[in-house]
Design a protein around this motif. Structure first.
Motif, PDB file in Angstrom:
ATOM      1  N   MET A 132      89.430   9.980  61.892  1.00 44.40           N
ATOM      2  CA  MET A 132      90.818   9.855  61.450  1.00 44.40           C
ATOM      3  C   MET A 132      90.816   9.726  59.939  1.00 44.40           C
ATOM      4  O   MET A 132      90.242   8.790  59.388  1.00 44.40           O
ATOM      5  CB  MET A 132      91.487   8.631  62.096  1.00 44.40           C
ATOM      6  CG  MET A 132      91.768   8.831  63.579  1.00 44.40           C
ATOM      7  SD  MET A 132      92.402   7.369  64.469  1.00 44.40           S
ATOM      8  CE  MET A 132      93.669   6.753  63.360  1.00 44.40           C
ATOM      9  N   ALA A 133      91.433  10.687  59.257  1.00 49.17           N
ATOM     10  CA  ALA A 133      91.458  10.683  57.794  1.00 49.17           C
ATOM     11  C   ALA A 133      92.451   9.635  57.279  1.00 49.17           C
ATOM     12  O   ALA A 133      93.075   8.900  58.046  1.00 49.17           O
ATOM     13  CB  ALA A 133      91.802  12.067  57.273  1.00 49.17           C
ATOM     14  N   GLY A 152      94.667  13.922  57.142  1.00 45.39           N
ATOM     15  CA  GLY A 152      95.336  12.845  56.429  1.00 45.39           C
ATOM     16  C   GLY A 152      96.845  12.837  56.593  1.00 45.39           C
ATOM     17  O   GLY A 152      97.491  13.887  56.584  1.00 45.39           O
ATOM     18  N   LEU A 153      97.402  11.634  56.769  1.00 49.46           N
ATOM     19  CA  LEU A 153      98.839  11.398  56.863  1.00 49.46           C
ATOM     20  C   LEU A 153      99.464  11.988  58.122  1.00 49.46           C
ATOM     21  O   LEU A 153     100.689  12.039  58.235  1.00 49.46           O
ATOM     22  CB  LEU A 153      99.564  11.930  55.620  1.00 49.46           C
ATOM     23  CG  LEU A 153      99.201  11.248  54.303  1.00 49.46           C
ATOM     24  CD1 LEU A 153      99.692  12.067  53.126  1.00 49.46           C
ATOM     25  CD2 LEU A 153      99.781   9.840  54.237  1.00 49.46           C
ATOM     26  N   SER A 154      98.653  12.433  59.072  1.00 51.11           N
ATOM     27  CA  SER A 154      99.222  12.893  60.337  1.00 51.11           C
ATOM     28  C   SER A 154      99.580  11.692  61.202  1.00 51.11           C
ATOM     29  O   SER A 154      99.096  10.571  60.985  1.00 51.11           O
ATOM     30  CB  SER A 154      98.245  13.812  61.078  1.00 51.11           C
ATOM     31  OG  SER A 154      97.040  13.144  61.378  1.00 51.11           O
ATOM     32  N   ALA A 155     100.451  11.927  62.190  1.00 52.01           N
ATOM     33  CA  ALA A 155     100.904  10.853  63.071  1.00 52.01           C
ATOM     34  C   ALA A 155     101.029  11.398  64.486  1.00 52.01           C
ATOM     35  O   ALA A 155     101.414  12.556  64.685  1.00 52.01           O
ATOM     36  CB  ALA A 155     102.247  10.301  62.602  1.00 52.01           C
ATOM     37  N   VAL A 156     100.714  10.552  65.467  1.00 48.35           N
ATOM     38  CA  VAL A 156     100.776  10.962  66.870  1.00 48.35           C
ATOM     39  C   VAL A 156     101.772  10.065  67.590  1.00 48.35           C
ATOM     40  O   VAL A 156     101.655   8.832  67.563  1.00 48.35           O
ATOM     41  CB  VAL A 156      99.396  10.889  67.544  1.00 48.35           C
ATOM     42  CG1 VAL A 156      99.481  11.397  68.981  1.00 48.35           C
ATOM     43  CG2 VAL A 156      98.361  11.691  66.751  1.00 48.35           C
ATOM     44  N   ALA A 172     100.734  16.532  59.833  1.00 46.10           N
ATOM     45  CA  ALA A 172     101.349  16.969  61.086  1.00 46.10           C
ATOM     46  C   ALA A 172     101.950  15.786  61.834  1.00 46.10           C
ATOM     47  O   ALA A 172     101.360  14.707  61.886  1.00 46.10           O
ATOM     48  CB  ALA A 172     100.325  17.674  61.969  1.00 46.10           C
ATOM     49  N   ALA A 173     103.115  16.010  62.428  1.00 45.85           N
ATOM     50  CA  ALA A 173     103.742  15.025  63.306  1.00 45.85           C
ATOM     51  C   ALA A 173     103.587  15.530  64.734  1.00 45.85           C
ATOM     52  O   ALA A 173     104.257  16.484  65.133  1.00 45.85           O
ATOM     53  CB  ALA A 173     105.210  14.845  62.951  1.00 45.85           C
TER      54      ALA A 173
END
Length: 263
Positions: A132-133, A152-156, A172-173
């Motif tokens: 996980m970046a 980086g800065l993605s969210a799940v 990415a969302a």
């Protein structure tokens, strides 16, 4: 039982500390914590109640591991966080314990790398060798398969599944399930194909990748219904385990839809 513990560290008497553990200045180790042999904690790291940390892990400064779940229904119940061996948690990483209304436990596998400011929410299950970046955020009840990379800065989104060997692009969302071996990008994230770079790095052969791409094209084409395409893939690629894995992932019960290619 050799240990290197700084005198300013605060350690609850119920904590179990393994051999050759290093605990830096001003660290806080709360009650009912287990820390495996060879693990290192940098200055100001915190390991909260009911957390198990495996062997040869590394926790950097100001990380908070095993904090109470960020859930309004939580009422201080003794839920847990279990982390495997050889995991790295860099500066300001946060991980929450489970909730009574969920699994009651958050689970992280072996050999994972969590870059600065990343977050693992309550009741998540994170497989082995996940990266996980910086500033990646997993909401509650998320499942991440082995060898997934999250940019980086993605969210799940909560309850989403990300299949093994998948890649999530930066920013990415993710609001829908990501198939195994898939690559998703964009806000909101859409399926952009297979994670070809990752597959090559992990030793998948040209023949395997060719067959997987053919199965992918068939499954996500515009012809027929999804059920018809699933049946076609099962018939044509019955001897390709990776193709069958993708189909089984799509067919599995889930509270979230499948992330699809952009029209």
């Amino acid at each position: 039982m050799a240990q290197n513990i700084h005198p300013t560290a605060i350690i609850d008497e119920s904590a179990e500390i393994g051999d050759n553990v290093e605990i830096g200045a001003y660290c806080i180790i709360e009650g009912n914590v287990k820390i495996g042999a060879g693990t290192r904690l940098r200055n100001h790291a915190q390991i909260r109640n009911y957390t198990t940390l495996g062997e040869d892990c590394y926790v950097d400064s100001f990380a908070v591991i095993g904090g109470a779940p960020q859930d309004l229904s939580y009422k201080n119940e003794p839920t847990t966080l279990v982390i495997g061996n050889r995991c790295t948690m860099r500066e300001y990483v946060t991980m929450s314990r489970g909730t009574p209304n969920g699994k009651g436990v958050t689970v992280v596998g072996d050999d994972c790398y969590f870059m600065a400011n990343s977050h693992v929410g309550h009741d998540c299950v994170v497989g082995n060798n996940v990266i996980m970046a910086n500033s990646v955020a997993l909401a509650g009840h998320v499942t991440i398969g082995e060898r997934v990379i999250l940019g980086g800065l993605s969210a799940v989104h909560q309850y989403c599944r990300v299949g093994r060997h998948a890649f999530v692009g930066g920013l990415a969302a993710v609001v829908a399930d990501v198939i195994p071996y898939g690559s998703v990008v964009g806000v909101h994230a859409h399926l952009a194909g297979l994670n070809i770079v990752g597959l090559k790095r992990r030793g998948f052969s040209r023949v395997q990748i060719h067959e997987m791409r053919s199965a992918y094209r068939m499954l996500f084409s515009n012809e027929g219904t999804m059920q018809e395409r699933i049946e076609d893939v099962l018939e044509r690629f019955s001897n390709i385990p990776e193709a069958i894995e993708i189909v089984e992932f799509v067919r599995a019960e889930s509270s979230r839809p499948i992330c699809l290619p952009r029209d």
